[in-house]
Design a protein around this motif. Structure first.
Motif, PDB file in Angstrom:
ATOM      1  N   UNK A  90     -34.866 -45.077  75.514  1.00  0.00           N
ATOM      2  CA  UNK A  90     -34.930 -43.619  75.633  1.00  0.00           C
ATOM      3  C   UNK A  90     -34.005 -42.956  74.619  1.00  0.00           C
ATOM      4  N   UNK A  91     -34.304 -41.692  74.313  1.00  0.00           N
ATOM      5  CA  UNK A  91     -33.522 -40.943  73.342  1.00  0.00           C
ATOM      6  C   UNK A  91     -32.843 -39.753  74.013  1.00  0.00           C
ATOM      7  N   UNK A  92     -31.661 -39.415  73.497  1.00  0.00           N
ATOM      8  CA  UNK A  92     -30.967 -38.223  73.971  1.00  0.00           C
ATOM      9  C   UNK A  92     -31.734 -36.974  73.516  1.00  0.00           C
ATOM     10  N   UNK A  93     -31.598 -35.907  74.293  1.00  0.00           N
ATOM     11  CA  UNK A  93     -32.263 -34.651  73.951  1.00  0.00           C
ATOM     12  C   UNK A  93     -31.564 -33.933  72.805  1.00  0.00           C
ATOM     13  N   UNK A  94     -30.227 -34.016  72.764  1.00  0.00           N
ATOM     14  CA  UNK A  94     -29.461 -33.216  71.806  1.00  0.00           C
ATOM     15  C   UNK A  94     -28.581 -34.049  70.869  1.00  0.00           C
ATOM     16  N   UNK A  95     -28.290 -35.292  71.230  1.00  0.00           N
ATOM     17  CA  UNK A  95     -27.429 -36.127  70.394  1.00  0.00           C
ATOM     18  C   UNK A  95     -28.298 -37.005  69.494  1.00  0.00           C
ATOM     19  N   UNK A  96     -27.988 -36.996  68.209  1.00  0.00           N
ATOM     20  CA  UNK A  96     -28.692 -37.858  67.260  1.00  0.00           C
ATOM     21  C   UNK A  96     -27.686 -38.820  66.624  1.00  0.00           C
ATOM     22  N   UNK A  97     -28.136 -40.027  66.383  1.00  0.00           N
ATOM     23  CA  UNK A  97     -27.325 -41.055  65.712  1.00  0.00           C
ATOM     24  C   UNK A  97     -26.110 -41.491  66.529  1.00  0.00           C
ATOM     25  N   UNK A  98     -26.161 -41.380  67.840  1.00  0.00           N
ATOM     26  CA  UNK A  98     -25.045 -41.865  68.647  1.00  0.00           C
ATOM     27  C   UNK A  98     -24.930 -43.382  68.554  1.00  0.00           C
ATOM     28  N   UNK A  99     -26.032 -44.046  68.189  1.00  0.00           N
ATOM     29  CA  UNK A  99     -25.985 -45.509  68.049  1.00  0.00           C
ATOM     30  C   UNK A  99     -24.974 -45.941  66.999  1.00  0.00           C
ATOM     31  N   UNK A 100     -24.740 -45.110  65.991  1.00  0.00           N
ATOM     32  CA  UNK A 100     -23.753 -45.437  64.960  1.00  0.00           C
ATOM     33  C   UNK A 100     -22.367 -45.549  65.588  1.00  0.00           C
ATOM     34  N   UNK A 101     -22.031 -44.609  66.469  1.00  0.00           N
ATOM     35  CA  UNK A 101     -20.733 -44.643  67.152  1.00  0.00           C
ATOM     36  C   UNK A 101     -20.665 -45.807  68.138  1.00  0.00           C
ATOM     37  N   UNK A 102     -21.749 -46.029  68.854  1.00  0.00           N
ATOM     38  CA  UNK A 102     -21.755 -47.115  69.832  1.00  0.00           C
ATOM     39  C   UNK A 102     -21.595 -48.468  69.150  1.00  0.00           C
ATOM     40  N   UNK A 103     -22.162 -48.620  67.967  1.00  0.00           N
ATOM     41  CA  UNK A 103     -22.012 -49.883  67.238  1.00  0.00           C
ATOM     42  C   UNK A 103     -20.556 -50.128  66.854  1.00  0.00           C
ATOM     43  N   UNK A 104     -19.817 -49.057  66.555  1.00  0.00           N
ATOM     44  CA  UNK A 104     -18.389 -49.197  66.251  1.00  0.00           C
ATOM     45  C   UNK A 104     -17.649 -49.766  67.459  1.00  0.00           C
ATOM     46  N   UNK A 105     -17.933 -49.220  68.629  1.00  0.00           N
ATOM     47  CA  UNK A 105     -17.291 -49.708  69.854  1.00  0.00           C
ATOM     48  C   UNK A 105     -17.739 -51.135  70.156  1.00  0.00           C
ATOM     49  N   UNK A 106     -19.027 -51.395  70.012  1.00  0.00           N
ATOM     50  CA  UNK A 106     -19.576 -52.719  70.291  1.00  0.00           C
ATOM     51  C   UNK A 106     -18.907 -53.795  69.442  1.00  0.00           C
ATOM     52  N   UNK A 107     -18.837 -53.536  68.139  1.00  0.00           N
ATOM     53  CA  UNK A 107     -18.308 -54.550  67.223  1.00  0.00           C
ATOM     54  C   UNK A 107     -16.802 -54.725  67.351  1.00  0.00           C
ATOM     55  N   UNK A 108     -16.083 -53.671  67.676  1.00  0.00           N
ATOM     56  CA  UNK A 108     -14.618 -53.741  67.727  1.00  0.00           C
ATOM     57  C   UNK A 108     -14.116 -54.358  69.017  1.00  0.00           C
ATOM     58  N   UNK A 109     -14.913 -54.294  70.080  1.00  0.00           N
ATOM     59  CA  UNK A 109     -14.425 -54.773  71.378  1.00  0.00           C
ATOM     60  C   UNK A 109     -15.056 -56.088  71.812  1.00  0.00           C
ATOM     61  N   UNK A 110     -15.705 -56.786  70.884  1.00  0.00           N
ATOM     62  CA  UNK A 110     -16.200 -58.119  71.227  1.00  0.00           C
ATOM     63  C   UNK A 110     -15.011 -59.015  71.588  1.00  0.00           C
ATOM     64  N   UNK A 111     -15.141 -59.867  72.620  1.00  0.00           N
ATOM     65  CA  UNK A 111     -14.010 -60.728  73.005  1.00  0.00           C
ATOM     66  C   UNK A 111     -13.466 -61.571  71.868  1.00  0.00           C
ATOM     67  N   UNK A 112     -14.338 -62.032  70.973  1.00  0.00           N
ATOM     68  CA  UNK A 112     -13.891 -62.919  69.890  1.00  0.00           C
ATOM     69  C   UNK A 112     -13.086 -62.184  68.824  1.00  0.00           C
ATOM     70  N   UNK A 113     -13.269 -60.862  68.710  1.00  0.00           N
ATOM     71  CA  UNK A 113     -12.569 -60.101  67.676  1.00  0.00           C
ATOM     72  C   UNK A 113     -11.703 -58.996  68.251  1.00  0.00           C
ATOM     73  N   UNK A 114     -11.609 -58.925  69.562  1.00  0.00           N
ATOM     74  CA  UNK A 114     -10.943 -57.812  70.235  1.00  0.00           C
ATOM     75  C   UNK A 114      -9.469 -57.722  69.843  1.00  0.00           C
ATOM     76  N   UNK A 115      -9.060 -56.539  69.429  1.00  0.00           N
ATOM     77  CA  UNK A 115      -7.665 -56.288  69.120  1.00  0.00           C
ATOM     78  C   UNK A 115      -6.981 -55.684  70.347  1.00  0.00           C
ATOM     79  N   UNK A 116      -5.659 -55.859  70.434  1.00  0.00           N
ATOM     80  CA  UNK A 116      -4.931 -55.386  71.599  1.00  0.00           C
ATOM     81  C   UNK A 116      -4.513 -53.934  71.416  1.00  0.00           C
TER      82      UNK A 116
END
Length: 285
Positions: A90-116
């Protein structure tokens, strides 16, 4: 294994998101879900095991669970979470390209690369306030006013997390509280022999205060908490590697395989050998 479905969480077919707070998260069985999940720890502590990798989480931590991940919680202590779910189709009604921000969180908080690093008290408070604002809405109809307001709050939450990530290098140990320094030290060094007296001195915390802090944060003593960390790491290794059990025992700080087996069985009600066999059975099925 249970796969949680969107129909059990999303308020309508027009919702691309679901936001709620979960107080006192209990230990949960292994599960997956047909949506992405962003989790922010509001208070308490516990172990989050994702794809058989274990990580200690506590207030201010945040992490991403993708739709293809499996995870569960272990040894929780007053663990309260903010859960932000995203429907993958599904897509947001008013937010576009939020996946770009979510990918930042996804990649930075992976257990193998997670910083403290984690949210500070002010940032966490702001996210709690935004979450409460969304969950308190009692709109009879999910119209454009509803979606513009709620999606604006979602975007602000995700943007705040990304700013925290972007400025993580500035969040050095000098800005941490004594408790944060101590827990972060244990997170990084639980497989070693910890000198608790020296750690108290380094963190500027008295030993009695340390015991009270650990009891409040983890529900147990520092030594027992360290043992739980080691056992969960051992469980991860048994499930994901073929290293001999005696090597796993030594790596995780146990003097021999016999002692390791006794403690492991007391904790998990099965021996290390049974754990490994169970893991192989799951993979084969």
């Amino acid at each position: 294994m249970e796969i949680k479905q969107p129909k059990d969480f999303f308020l309508s077919e027009a919702h691309a998101f679901c936001l709620f707070m979960l107080n006192n998260q209990e230990m949960a069985d292994l599960h997956g879900h047909d949506f992405d999940e962003l989790v922010i720890v509001r208070s308490g502590s516990g172990f989050h095991i994702i794809n058989d990798q274990v990580e200690l989480v506590y207030a201010g931590d945040f992490f991403f669970v993708s739709a293809n991940d499996t995870h569960y919680y272990e040894s929780t202590n007053n663990l309260s979470l903010i859960n932000l779910l995203f429907h993958k189709d599904r897509h947001f009604s008013f937010i576009h390209n939020i996946d770009v921000l979510l990918d930042v969180v996804r990649e930075t908080t992976r257990p193998s690369t997670r910083e403290l690093f984690s949210l500070n008290e002010s940032e966490l408070g702001k996210i709690v306030g935004l979450t409460e604002g969304v969950t308190a809405r009692r709109d009879d109809h999910f119209d454009t006013v509803y979606f513009s307001a709620t999606e604006a709050a979602i975007l602000e939450i995700v943007s705040l997390l990304c700013r925290c990530i972007a400025h993580r290098k500035e969040r050095n140990r000098n800005s941490e509280s004594s408790g944060q320094k101590m827990l972060n030290f244990v997170r990084q060094n639980y497989l070693r022999n910890i000198n608790w007296d020296s750690l108290c001195e380094d963190c500027g915390m008295g030993k009695r205060t340390m015991f009270r802090f650990f009891k409040e944060m983890t529900g147990t003593t520092p030594e027992k908490f360290q043992q739980i960390c080691c056992l969960l790491k051992a469980q991860e290794m048994l499930r994901t590697t073929d290293r001999p059990i005696k090597d796993v025992a030594l790596f995780c700080g146990f003097i021999n395989a016999s002692r390791f087996t006794d403690v492991y069985k007391k904790r998990f009600s099965r021996t290390p050998s049974q754990e490994r066999q169970l893991s192989f059975s799951i993979v084969e099925s």
